[in-house]
Enzyme design. Structure first.
Site, PDB file in Angstrom:
ATOM      1  N   ASP A 205      -2.298   4.827   7.659  1.00 20.20           N
ATOM      2  CA  ASP A 205      -2.627   6.053   8.390  1.00 20.20           C
ATOM      3  C   ASP A 205      -3.165   5.675   9.768  1.00 20.20           C
ATOM      4  O   ASP A 205      -2.409   5.482  10.705  1.00 20.20           O
ATOM      5  CB  ASP A 205      -3.638   6.868   7.579  1.00 20.20           C
ATOM      6  CG  ASP A 205      -3.856   8.269   8.111  1.00 20.20           C
ATOM      7  OD1 ASP A 205      -3.813   8.461   9.344  1.00 20.20           O
ATOM      8  OD2 ASP A 205      -4.092   9.181   7.312  1.00 20.20           O
TER       9      ASP A 205
ATOM     10  N   ASP B 219       0.862  -1.182   0.000  1.00 18.42           N
ATOM     11  CA  ASP B 219       0.000   0.000   0.000  1.00 18.42           C
ATOM     12  C   ASP B 219       0.898   1.231   0.000  1.00 18.42           C
ATOM     13  O   ASP B 219       2.091   1.137   0.301  1.00 18.42           O
ATOM     14  CB  ASP B 219      -0.923  -0.010   1.222  1.00 18.42           C
ATOM     15  CG  ASP B 219      -2.199   0.797   1.016  1.00 18.42           C
ATOM     16  OD1 ASP B 219      -2.310   1.493  -0.022  1.00 18.42           O
ATOM     17  OD2 ASP B 219      -3.079   0.743   1.882  1.00 18.42           O
ATOM     18  N   ASP B 220       0.298   2.371  -0.348  1.00 18.99           N
ATOM     19  CA  ASP B 220       1.087   3.602  -0.353  1.00 18.99           C
ATOM     20  C   ASP B 220       1.410   4.056   1.064  1.00 18.99           C
ATOM     21  O   ASP B 220       2.510   4.496   1.349  1.00 18.99           O
ATOM     22  CB  ASP B 220       0.400   4.716  -1.153  1.00 18.99           C
ATOM     23  CG  ASP B 220      -1.034   5.007  -0.718  1.00 18.99           C
ATOM     24  OD1 ASP B 220      -1.585   4.282   0.140  1.00 18.99           O
ATOM     25  OD2 ASP B 220      -1.621   5.961  -1.248  1.00 18.99           O
TER      26      ASP B 220
END
Length: 166
Positions: free
Chosen positions: A101, A97-98
């Site tokens: 969060d 994933d980027d």
């Protein structure tokens, strides 16, 4: 432009920086390799997953399509659009994933494939426990502005900005 949802800073990322960090992620993952395949978390993980797959010479790529952000950039209910059907609880696979969060999306994906290795380029403190490998930690109050979220725009010369303030 308003950042929204408790974010106080932007962290802009260029295409070159994303590519460099994607390659760095692949370097870190090499010691865990070989992998049976890559799982890209869409949409943000598609580009980093392509970079990792290319650098590790992995041809088997799957996606998990999931969304948790609202339009105002706050985290809402997790919406699973496309799940995964992998044997052995994802053992031998790498999830890319980027960023992680709050960790909400990552926790959801981890439940689907608990034995997969989870890798992201960026990680925030609330989601760190969900990630096995990452490149850069950023503060929780930072909105990462990825290249696909940006467009070039004209910036006035400094002298003009100074004149307008006077």
């Amino acid at each position: 432009m308003s950042i929204g949802a408790g974010y106080t800073k932007y962290f802009p990322v260029s295409w070159e920086e994303l590519h460099r960090n994607g390659r760095a992620l692949a370097w870190r993952l090499m010691e865990k390799a070989p992998f049976k395949g890559v799982i890209a978390v869409t949409r943000g993980g598609l580009v980093p997953a392509a970079i990792v797959a290319r650098e590790l010479d992995i041809r088997h790529i799957d996606t998990v399509c999931i969304a948790a952000y609202r339009d105002d950039r706050s985290v809402g209910e997790v919406n699973l659009i496309k799940g995964l059907d992998l044997p052995d609880e994802g053992e031998g696979w790498v999830i890319v994933d980027d960023l992680v969060d709050s960790g909400i999306t990552a926790r959801h994906v981890r439940k689907m494939v608990p034995k997969a290795h989870f890798a992201t380029i960026y990680a925030k403190p609330k989601g760190l426990e969900q990630v096995d490998t990452f490149i850069t930690e950023v503060s929780q109050d930072t909105w990462i502005l990825f290249p696909w979220d940006q467009a070039p725009s004209f910036v006035k010369p400094i002298v003009e900005e100074n004149r307008e303030r006077s």
